[in-house]
Design a protein around this motif. Sequence first.
Motif, mmCIF file in Angstrom:
data_model
loop_
_atom_site.group_PDB
_atom_site.id
_atom_site.type_symbol
_atom_site.label_atom_id
_atom_site.label_comp_id
_atom_site.label_asym_id
_atom_site.label_seq_id
_atom_site.Cartn_x
_atom_site.Cartn_y
_atom_site.Cartn_z
ATOM 1 N N PRO A 1 -12.480 5.607 1.961
ATOM 2 C CA PRO A 1 -11.087 5.420 1.515
ATOM 3 C C PRO A 1 -10.734 6.478 0.467
ATOM 4 O O PRO A 1 -11.583 6.908 -0.301
ATOM 5 N N ASN A 2 -9.489 6.880 0.423
ATOM 6 C CA ASN A 2 -9.047 7.860 -0.568
ATOM 7 C C ASN A 2 -7.994 7.223 -1.471
ATOM 8 O O ASN A 2 -7.690 6.028 -1.347
ATOM 9 N N VAL A 3 -7.426 8.015 -2.344
ATOM 10 C CA VAL A 3 -6.454 7.482 -3.299
ATOM 11 C C VAL A 3 -5.255 6.859 -2.577
ATOM 12 O O VAL A 3 -4.732 5.832 -3.009
ATOM 13 N N ALA B 1 -2.078 2.032 -1.219
ATOM 14 C CA ALA B 1 -1.455 1.103 -0.269
ATOM 15 C C ALA B 1 -1.975 -0.315 -0.486
ATOM 16 O O ALA B 1 -1.200 -1.282 -0.502
ATOM 17 N N ALA B 2 -3.284 -0.451 -0.684
ATOM 18 C CA ALA B 2 -3.871 -1.770 -0.914
ATOM 19 C C ALA B 2 -3.414 -2.349 -2.261
ATOM 20 O O ALA B 2 -3.093 -3.541 -2.357
ATOM 21 N N ARG C 1 -16.266 4.525 -7.182
ATOM 22 C CA ARG C 1 -16.464 5.445 -6.062
ATOM 23 C C ARG C 1 -16.148 6.893 -6.435
ATOM 24 O O ARG C 1 -16.238 7.772 -5.593
ATOM 25 N N GLY C 2 -15.720 7.087 -7.685
ATOM 26 C CA GLY C 2 -15.376 8.443 -8.108
ATOM 27 C C GLY C 2 -14.041 8.934 -7.586
ATOM 28 O O GLY C 2 -13.786 10.135 -7.538
ATOM 29 N N ILE C 3 -13.179 7.999 -7.195
ATOM 30 C CA ILE C 3 -11.837 8.354 -6.717
ATOM 31 C C ILE C 3 -10.904 8.333 -7.919
ATOM 32 O O ILE C 3 -10.761 7.316 -8.589
#
Length: 195
Positions: free
Chosen positions: A23-25, A30-31, A54-56
Amino acid sequence: EKGGQWEKALEIVKSMEGRGVEPNVNSYNAAISACAKGGQVDKVLELLASMDGRGIVPSVITYSLVIEALDTESRFEDAVALIQEARGLGFFSKAFSELYKVDLHYCSTAIARNIMRLVLAELQSGFRTPGDITVVTGWGKHSKDKAVLPGEVRSFLQDIYNLELTEVPGNKGRLILPSGSIKKWLGGRQAADLE
């Protein structure tokens, strides 16, 4: 996105992980948006923490969504703490670019309220010294009917904090928070703390 959509959004993020898709930013935003609209503020905070794990790196949109969700639930201390964190990352920099000017005209109402909460906390702590503060709200060139932010900020400062404001003649999108009003408010706060 109400009525269970937040659950679907969480499932999508989890299913991405299960399929080996990171998953990304944008996925997280969105979530977070779905959870916020569904009134699931604790899930919003879990998602933000998961991003960090996760380091995002959260974006200004991420911070805005989370702060607005916290504001909706009256979790103002948490919202202000996130404003500070976001500011440390360079977000909302226009609001803090000058000591005696707070530019809110690109902010949502919730972000503007929490930026002003932070400014007032900085005045109370002595981090910011009292002086005439110009509060820029803009006048809503992009609003269809009437600008919302100037009235909301005015009401917030007057009704919640009992601060006196001065209008800027010829500029409906600027308010002055006079030094005398700030000092009076600070004096009242200090007296209340002694009781």
